[in-house]
Design a protein around this motif. Structure first.
Motif, PDB file in Angstrom:
ATOM      1  N   ALA A  67       0.868  -1.184   0.000  1.00  0.00           N
ATOM      2  CA  ALA A  67       0.000   0.000   0.000  1.00  0.00           C
ATOM      3  C   ALA A  67       0.902   1.230   0.000  1.00  0.00           C
TER       4      ALA A  67
ATOM      5  N   GLN B  25       0.842   4.927   1.921  1.00  0.00           N
ATOM      6  CA  GLN B  25       0.166   5.752   2.937  1.00  0.00           C
ATOM      7  C   GLN B  25       0.767   7.153   2.875  1.00  0.00           C
TER       8      GLN B  25
ATOM      9  N   VAL C   3     -15.214   7.820  -2.467  1.00  0.00           N
ATOM     10  CA  VAL C   3     -14.225   7.108  -3.290  1.00  0.00           C
ATOM     11  C   VAL C   3     -13.119   8.102  -3.655  1.00  0.00           C
TER      12      VAL C   3
ATOM     13  N   GLN D 174      -8.414   4.543  -2.448  1.00  0.00           N
ATOM     14  CA  GLN D 174      -8.237   4.701  -0.999  1.00  0.00           C
ATOM     15  C   GLN D 174      -9.030   3.640  -0.237  1.00  0.00           C
ATOM     16  N   SER D 175      -8.354   2.941   0.678  1.00  0.00           N
ATOM     17  CA  SER D 175      -9.032   1.915   1.483  1.00  0.00           C
ATOM     18  C   SER D 175      -9.394   2.464   2.852  1.00  0.00           C
ATOM     19  N   GLU D 176      -8.612   3.388   3.348  1.00  0.00           N
ATOM     20  CA  GLU D 176      -8.926   4.147   4.563  1.00  0.00           C
ATOM     21  C   GLU D 176      -8.262   5.505   4.379  1.00  0.00           C
TER      22      GLU D 176
ATOM     23  N   LEU E 291      -3.719   4.076   0.147  1.00  0.00           N
ATOM     24  CA  LEU E 291      -4.157   3.612  -1.181  1.00  0.00           C
ATOM     25  C   LEU E 291      -3.627   2.214  -1.406  1.00  0.00           C
TER      26      LEU E 291
END
Ligand code: 3SL
Length: 241
Positions: free
Chosen positions: A43, A45, A117, A235-237, A241
């Motif tokens: 990921a 960040q 999103v 983006q997951s949180e 990403l």
């Protein structure tokens, strides 16, 4: 579907939120993000502040993290990597989380991180972003260009135009139907002007010239390549990403 283009994070509204925000920093943050994820990074960040990046990344296993820091185009002391996408080979990034701070791109991401999103685009992954939009058809889309310290960036707005141009032709929509603000039409006109000479555009842009002074010639060439990477950074949180 309505698309809005904002030339800088500072010009991006704060009193509303789109269904989908697309952050663009062709030179070079979003090109680096796409390249790193495509090469198998776990990921990416993002942080606007280097001290916060160090503090958060400290909690991550040392052999599973890379600190990526850029200010003024150059690597931040103490980081593992600067912001060159060409550093992001599978040998270097596979299985690792990149903790990243850059001058403008990471700031633009933080500006829209509350949208339902959030994705990033550069020229290298433009086609994958367009395919995602064609599949999901968000009602409102903001394309947020990162610019340079609050000013317009030629390459980011041209990339916004490249996304919109491709979306219109793939979906058979006239641009008049999709355009939500005047900037959309400006971005598409800009892309038409430069579409066959994107490498020249990189060298003409003021940030491209800054990077050329730092001898990042290969980066400029790579960042002009279009549709070469099939990854959708999403983006997951917040901030990841
Ligand atoms: O401003 C940014 O976020 C960076 O992408 C700038 S640089 O291309 O790494 O210099």
């Amino acid at each position: 579907m309505k698309i809005f283009v904002y030339h800088t994070p500072e010009l991006t509204p704060t009193d509303s939120i789109p269904d989908c925000a697309i952050v663009v920093d062709v030179l070079r943050a979003t090109t680096t993000i796409a390249t790193a994820l495509n090469a198998g990074a776990e990921a990416v960040q993002v942080f606007s502040d280097i001290d916060e990046l160090i503090e958060v990344s400290e909690k991550w296993p040392a052999d599973k993290r890379l600190r990526v820091g850029e200010r003024g185009g150059q690597k931040v002391e103490g980081c593992d990597l600067g912001n060159s996408p060409l550093n992001c080979t599978p040998e270097v990034v596979e299985g690792k989380r990149l903790f990243m701070t850059t001058t403008n791109g990471t700031r633009a991401l933080q500006k829209v991180q509350n949208a339902p999103v959030v994705i990033t685009s550069a020229l290298v992954n433009r086609r994958t972003v367009v395919e995602y939009l064609m599949t999901t058809k968000p009602e409102t889309i903001w394309i947020v260009a990162s610019g340079w310290e609050g000013s317009f960036s030629l390459e980011d707005t041209a990339c916004a135009g490249a996304i919109i141009n491709s979306l219109c032709s793939e979906m058979g929509y006239p641009i008049d139907n999709l355009g939500g603000n005047d900037e959309v039409f400006g971005a598409v006109a800009l892309y038409y002007q430069w579409q066959n000479q994107l490498y020249k555009l990189m060298n003409t842009a003021s940030h491209g010239q800054r990077l050329a002074r730092l001898e990042c010639y290969d980066d400029l060439k790579y960042c002009a390549d279009t549709d070469i990477v099939t990854v959708l950074p999403i983006q997951s949180e917040p901030g990841v990403l």
